[in-house]
Design a protein around this motif. Structure first.
Motif, short mmCIF file in Angstrom:
data_model
loop_
_atom_site.label_atom_id
_atom_site.label_comp_id
_atom_site.label_asym_id
_atom_site.label_seq_id
_atom_site.Cartn_x
_atom_site.Cartn_y
_atom_site.Cartn_z
N THR A 29 10.89 10.69 -2.40
CA THR A 29 11.81 10.01 -3.84
C THR A 29 10.78 9.79 -5.05
O THR A 29 10.67 10.19 -5.96
CB THR A 29 12.42 8.66 -4.01
N ALA A 30 9.45 9.34 -3.82
CA ALA A 30 7.74 8.79 -4.71
C ALA A 30 8.22 10.86 -5.06
O ALA A 30 6.81 10.40 -6.25
CB ALA A 30 6.86 8.59 -3.79
N LEU A 31 8.15 11.65 -4.84
CA LEU A 31 7.19 13.16 -5.28
C LEU A 31 8.44 14.19 -6.57
O LEU A 31 8.14 15.38 -7.29
CB LEU A 31 7.45 13.81 -4.37
N LYS A 32 9.70 12.76 -7.11
CA LYS A 32 10.13 13.44 -7.78
C LYS A 32 10.09 13.44 -9.25
O LYS A 32 8.59 12.35 -9.70
CB LYS A 32 11.26 12.66 -8.16
N ALA A 33 9.63 14.27 -10.05
CA ALA A 33 9.41 14.02 -11.30
C ALA A 33 8.93 12.05 -12.08
O ALA A 33 11.34 12.00 -11.99
CB ALA A 33 9.51 14.65 -12.67
N ARG A 34 8.66 11.97 -12.86
CA ARG A 34 9.23 10.76 -13.44
C ARG A 34 10.27 11.29 -14.59
O ARG A 34 10.58 12.05 -15.38
CB ARG A 34 8.07 10.41 -14.10
N PRO A 35 11.09 9.61 -14.78
CA PRO A 35 11.93 10.07 -15.64
C PRO A 35 11.27 10.10 -17.88
O PRO A 35 10.68 9.71 -17.49
CB PRO A 35 12.86 8.95 -15.61
N GLU A 59 0.71 -1.47 -0.36
CA GLU A 59 -0.07 -0.08 0.13
C GLU A 59 1.19 1.13 -0.19
O GLU A 59 1.06 1.97 -0.52
CB GLU A 59 -0.81 -0.15 1.57
N THR A 60 1.83 1.22 0.97
CA THR A 60 2.88 2.17 0.91
C THR A 60 3.44 2.56 -0.62
O THR A 60 3.22 3.65 -1.39
CB THR A 60 3.91 1.88 2.03
N THR A 61 4.10 1.76 -1.19
CA THR A 61 4.17 2.08 -2.58
C THR A 61 3.80 2.00 -3.76
O THR A 61 3.30 2.70 -4.57
CB THR A 61 5.01 0.30 -2.70
N VAL A 62 2.36 1.69 -3.74
CA VAL A 62 0.46 2.33 -4.74
C VAL A 62 1.36 3.94 -3.85
O VAL A 62 0.58 4.24 -5.68
CB VAL A 62 -0.35 1.42 -4.00
N LEU A 63 0.36 3.77 -2.79
CA LEU A 63 0.18 5.48 -2.30
C LEU A 63 1.73 6.85 -3.36
O LEU A 63 0.89 7.44 -3.47
CB LEU A 63 0.54 5.37 -0.67
N ASP A 64 2.71 5.88 -3.15
CA ASP A 64 3.97 6.71 -3.34
C ASP A 64 3.70 6.47 -5.20
O ASP A 64 3.80 8.33 -5.37
CB ASP A 64 5.67 6.23 -3.08
N LEU A 65 3.42 5.83 -5.83
CA LEU A 65 3.60 5.93 -6.89
C LEU A 65 2.18 6.53 -8.02
O LEU A 65 1.92 7.55 -8.26
CB LEU A 65 2.99 4.30 -7.95
N ILE A 66 0.85 6.60 -6.71
CA ILE A 66 -0.52 7.32 -7.21
C ILE A 66 0.04 9.19 -6.89
O ILE A 66 -0.23 9.52 -7.83
CB ILE A 66 -1.37 7.17 -6.36
N ALA A 67 0.90 8.97 -5.58
CA ALA A 67 1.26 10.55 -5.53
C ALA A 67 1.97 11.71 -6.94
O ALA A 67 1.93 12.78 -6.82
CB ALA A 67 2.41 10.47 -4.18
N ARG A 68 3.16 10.58 -7.08
CA ARG A 68 3.86 11.13 -8.14
C ARG A 68 2.75 11.10 -9.82
O ARG A 68 3.53 11.53 -10.73
CB ARG A 68 4.98 10.39 -8.45
N GLY A 69 1.52 11.12 -9.54
CA GLY A 69 0.92 10.84 -10.61
C GLY A 69 1.04 9.88 -11.95
O GLY A 69 0.36 10.09 -13.39
N ASP A 70 1.10 8.66 -11.69
CA ASP A 70 0.97 7.48 -12.00
C ASP A 70 -0.11 6.49 -12.93
O ASP A 70 -0.89 6.84 -11.26
CB ASP A 70 2.03 6.06 -11.77
N SER A 71 -0.76 6.16 -13.30
CA SER A 71 -1.95 5.53 -13.54
C SER A 71 -2.52 4.41 -13.04
O SER A 71 -1.03 3.81 -12.57
CB SER A 71 -2.31 5.55 -15.22
N TYR A 72 -3.66 4.09 -12.43
CA TYR A 72 -3.55 2.34 -11.87
C TYR A 72 -2.93 1.84 -13.39
O TYR A 72 -1.81 0.83 -12.25
CB TYR A 72 -5.12 2.16 -12.05
N GLY A 73 -3.44 1.75 -14.29
CA GLY A 73 -2.19 1.26 -15.00
C GLY A 73 -1.07 0.97 -15.25
O GLY A 73 -0.13 0.37 -15.12
N GLY A 74 -0.67 2.02 -15.16
CA GLY A 74 0.59 2.65 -15.21
C GLY A 74 1.39 1.92 -14.09
O GLY A 74 2.66 1.09 -13.68
#
Length: 232
Positions: free
Chosen positions: A226-232, A167-182
């Motif tokens: 680190t999760a809030l940094k822009a995606r490469p 859940e922590t990992t999913v939250l980090d990825l959602i916070a940086r703007g990733d879609s559910y599919g991503g």
């Protein structure tokens, strides 16, 4: 004086539900070659298997998941409902998290992948009947991973929101703007699994949207920088 006759063991009744004709014949032949096993039914789809299970007792069920008229999970549930002591094993091509967990929740005790090479189906069925759980290594790893992810992250202070590692990992990825599919692609899970994690996160944070979740997580200090940094 008459000698006691040795007890005659009842054969173990097995039913197969497999739509591939060649695979079904191979498994049927293997089962019929083992004296301890008795093949009592072999079907290629869900409907006839469901009708058969209504009235015929079975000790072991061997089923595929992808069937022409539905899912093997329907067969598993029906078997559990009619014959709760039956040992159930899935043998399929599918190894995604959702399928594995759905089968286990429905009542399967074994899960073997066809792609794992030649399957010793007799050995697997005998192991299942004796109380074991024949399972492919890759599936065992998935199950262990799910169990590990279910362990909550320990909090240092009372009252903090407890999130599982996943859940922590999913939250980090959602916070940086990733879609559910991503997120699903990155974690090698289904979109449905990610959605379930997101719903759990929302419930724990008492929010109803992605934006609210990110805001509340930031306020509580749950996000990793680190999760809030822009995606490469």
């Amino acid at each position: 004086m008459m000698m006691a006759q040795p007890a005659v063991r009842k054969p173990i009744n097995v039913v197969i539900v497999e739509d591939d004709n060649v695979t079904r014949k191979v498994f049927s032949a293997a089962i019929e070659s083992e004296p301890a096993l008795r093949l009592v039914g072999a079907f290629d789809s869900v409907r006839p298997a469901l009708e058969w299970l209504k009235s015929t007792p079975v000790d072991l069920l061997l089923t595929d998941l992808g069937l022409p008229d539905g899912s093997g999970i329907e067969v598993i549930r029906a078997c559990v409902g009619h014959w709760p002591r039956c040992g159930i094993m899935v043998i399929t091509m599918s190894s995604d998290d959702a399928s594995v967990l759905a089968c286990i929740e429905a009542g399967a005790a074994g899960y073997v992948l066809k792609e794992a090479g030649r399957v010793d189906i007799v050995r697997a069925l005998m192991e299942l009947h004796s109380g074991g759980s024949p399972i492919s290594p890759v599936i065992a790893r998935k199950v262990l991973s799910q169990l590990r992810d279910a362990i909550p992250t320990f909090a240092e202070e009372d009252g903090r929101v407890l999130l599982t590692p996943r859940e922590t990992t999913v939250l980090d990825l959602i916070a940086r703007g990733d879609s559910y599919g991503g997120v699903a692609r990155m974690l090698s899970v289904s979109v449905g699994t990610v959605q379930t994690h997101a719903k759990n996160i929302y419930a724990k944070l008492a929010v109803h949207s992605r934006g609210e979740a990110v805001f509340e997580a930031q306020r509580r200090g749950l996000l990793r920088m680190t999760a809030l940094k822009a995606r490469p």
